[in-house]
Design a protein around this motif. Sequence first.
Motif, PDB file in Angstrom:
ATOM      1  N   GLN A 127     -39.220 -22.776  53.199  1.00 48.11           N
ATOM      2  CA  GLN A 127     -40.457 -22.012  53.283  1.00 48.11           C
ATOM      3  C   GLN A 127     -41.718 -22.880  53.253  1.00 48.11           C
ATOM      4  O   GLN A 127     -42.622 -22.682  54.068  1.00 48.11           O
ATOM      5  CB  GLN A 127     -40.473 -20.992  52.147  1.00 48.11           C
ATOM      6  N   TYR A 158     -42.346 -24.361  56.522  1.00 46.99           N
ATOM      7  CA  TYR A 158     -42.830 -23.376  57.475  1.00 46.99           C
ATOM      8  C   TYR A 158     -44.344 -23.237  57.383  1.00 46.99           C
ATOM      9  O   TYR A 158     -45.053 -23.289  58.381  1.00 46.99           O
ATOM     10  CB  TYR A 158     -42.141 -22.034  57.195  1.00 46.99           C
ATOM     11  N   PHE A 159     -44.840 -23.104  56.162  1.00 44.07           N
ATOM     12  CA  PHE A 159     -46.287 -22.959  55.973  1.00 44.07           C
ATOM     13  C   PHE A 159     -47.024 -24.234  56.389  1.00 44.07           C
ATOM     14  O   PHE A 159     -48.079 -24.173  57.010  1.00 44.07           O
ATOM     15  CB  PHE A 159     -46.611 -22.591  54.521  1.00 44.07           C
ATOM     16  N   LYS A 170     -47.083 -24.218  60.212  1.00 42.79           N
ATOM     17  CA  LYS A 170     -47.931 -23.174  60.800  1.00 42.79           C
ATOM     18  C   LYS A 170     -49.413 -23.519  60.662  1.00 42.79           C
ATOM     19  O   LYS A 170     -50.215 -23.258  61.553  1.00 42.79           O
ATOM     20  CB  LYS A 170     -47.652 -21.827  60.130  1.00 42.79           C
ATOM     21  N   MET A 190     -51.028 -27.473  52.265  1.00 40.33           N
ATOM     22  CA  MET A 190     -50.483 -26.124  52.238  1.00 40.33           C
ATOM     23  C   MET A 190     -49.009 -26.146  51.844  1.00 40.33           C
ATOM     24  O   MET A 190     -48.564 -25.366  51.001  1.00 40.33           O
ATOM     25  CB  MET A 190     -50.664 -25.493  53.629  1.00 40.33           C
ATOM     26  N   VAL A 210     -47.350 -24.341  48.529  1.00 39.49           N
ATOM     27  CA  VAL A 210     -46.285 -23.339  48.631  1.00 39.49           C
ATOM     28  C   VAL A 210     -45.030 -23.803  47.892  1.00 39.49           C
ATOM     29  O   VAL A 210     -44.353 -23.007  47.232  1.00 39.49           O
ATOM     30  CB  VAL A 210     -45.970 -23.029  50.114  1.00 39.49           C
ATOM     31  N   LEU A 243     -48.456 -15.141  49.201  1.00 41.60           N
ATOM     32  CA  LEU A 243     -48.269 -15.882  50.449  1.00 41.60           C
ATOM     33  C   LEU A 243     -48.319 -14.953  51.662  1.00 41.60           C
ATOM     34  O   LEU A 243     -48.316 -15.408  52.809  1.00 41.60           O
ATOM     35  CB  LEU A 243     -46.924 -16.615  50.433  1.00 41.60           C
ATOM     36  N   GLY A 257     -50.968 -15.420  54.552  1.00 38.20           N
ATOM     37  CA  GLY A 257     -50.668 -16.652  55.280  1.00 38.20           C
ATOM     38  C   GLY A 257     -49.477 -16.502  56.216  1.00 38.20           C
ATOM     39  O   GLY A 257     -49.426 -17.086  57.286  1.00 38.20           O
ATOM     40  N   LEU A 258     -48.515 -15.686  55.815  1.00 37.87           N
ATOM     41  CA  LEU A 258     -47.339 -15.495  56.659  1.00 37.87           C
ATOM     42  C   LEU A 258     -47.628 -14.521  57.801  1.00 37.87           C
ATOM     43  O   LEU A 258     -47.386 -14.820  58.968  1.00 37.87           O
ATOM     44  CB  LEU A 258     -46.170 -14.964  55.831  1.00 37.87           C
ATOM     45  N   LYS A 315     -56.436 -22.686  57.613  1.00 37.01           N
ATOM     46  CA  LYS A 315     -55.831 -23.147  56.352  1.00 37.01           C
ATOM     47  C   LYS A 315     -56.799 -23.019  55.180  1.00 37.01           C
ATOM     48  O   LYS A 315     -56.383 -22.721  54.071  1.00 37.01           O
ATOM     49  CB  LYS A 315     -55.327 -24.580  56.496  1.00 37.01           C
TER      50      LYS A 315
END
Lengths: 66, 496
Positions: free
Chosen positions: B106, B109-110, B113, B119, B123, B402, B405-406, B418
């Motif tokens: 995860q 991923y953030f 992205k 970031m 996370v 989160l 952001g997702l 961001k």
Amino acid sequence: MNYIKLLLLIPIIGFLGFLPYANKIEPYVLGMPFLLFWVALWMIVASITLFIVYRFDPENQGSDVK
Amino acid sequence: MNIALIIIFAALILALFLGIQARKGKDMDMEQFAVGGRGFGTLFVFLLIAGEIYTTFTFLGGSGWAYSKGAAAYYVPAYIFLAYVLSYWFVPKIWRYSKENSIISQPDYFASKFNSKAMGMIVAVLGSLALVPYIVIQLKGLGIIVSEASYGAIPPVAASVIGAIVVTTYVMISGIHGSAWTAIIKDFLIIVVVIFLGLYIPFHYFGGIKPMFESVQSIKPEMLTLADQGLSQSWFISTVLLNAIGFYLLPQTFMVVLTSNGEKTLRKNAIVLPLYTLLLLFIFFIGFSAIIQIPGLQGADGDLSLLRLSVETFDPWIIGIIGAAGLLTALVPASVMLMAASVGLTNSFYKVLVPKASDKQLLVVSRIIIISLSIIALIITIKGGNALAILNIMSYSLIVQLAPGLFFTLSNNHWINKNGAIAGIIIGVLVVAYVTISGVKLSTFWPNVPHVINDISTGAIALMLNLCVTILVSFITKGEAVSGKFKKIKGASKVS
């Protein structure tokens, strides 16, 4: 955007939106107090809705992305 | 040594064996270790996601909530099945993006992205903070289950320690493969045990499900509907929505998504999983039966209702099987949680600090983190204390921060950046921490606020603020970037 996915809103809105009317003990359905039956009912409706969406969702036609 | 203990011990050995042999024939690299080389089909993905339904919280807490708080307990299956409905829409997108960008956790991923290592680190830390209490709950639950089911022969602490050693061992050796294999026996056992108990107990004591509920209604009718305030309808709706959104944001669920071998696998699972939550009804039947049969369990002891009632009802060998099922409901989720936290910290924290680390080194580091996390979780399990209770309440509320952001970055638009997302997460987390620790409610500030609003869950309120901040900061910093460019052009024109 394919509109078939909008069907997914049915279980969310249906279950939570009508909750105030379902917050009662009677009538009993299938041996369960009404509120518990309400929860169970929407689990099944959710599953059926997902099945219908899956069948008609164009993204599921053809083979899977590997 | 009694028969119950022998059965529980056999289950433990079987879990350890399955967990270790799962590694056979796998060339272990980070991707294989964390997400099974993205090769899991419908069944494994199903079992791992379903693993989240039957954790020790469900086993002990599900019946415990029904026992002590009544209908409020329905929030658990309610948010889980709605999470599956939502998942159909966004989970395949997460999977595809992760596959295309070789993402295995995860925080990765953030980070990808938002194109921001900071970031990723935020996370990773937030995810681990939310996960540790979860792991502690599993170890604690494991201790309780084994000690009750062994009729006190094994003290809870010893059981927690043994369980932690077993789970750490097979996770380190086999990674996510170990979790998947042990999940098979776990789900088989739990289905049998839950349906059997959920039907046998009401029929044995009351002659059926309906008579059981009717006797609850005659003594405590308030247990069968939601209350007017406190755990009221607005609490129920806001909590269900919040947790449904948060479900796939939990680092362990997120990682399980990435193990899938395709998008269709995930969609097929979404269809079947809501039906699987029906099994939780049987857990409730047991909790409600216990209200009549073994009244008087106070506070946290309500969580013991299922086990205490079972011990009163059945022979030791059945208790052994129940104990074995309970043991496995702790091991499987704990293993996935350990994996998720360690892979996240390794890939998005350690790798940022040591960019040249090879894949082999990363595997070593992630195993060291797994051991460290187990030890930390064990210490907290044994020592207990207030901090845990507070973290535990906060877990879901923290992780759900989160969400903006997702969801705002699912399709590649640039509504938020961001700066906005990080500011939003920080505000959300601070609000959750402040409200939980100080215990304030909206009525503290506005004494006349109606109950409908006052009962809305903390996480939901923090999420609203988070959302506003995210959008606002994104908007402002976007404007700055534009005006910055503008100034440059202006300056340039001056020179000429």
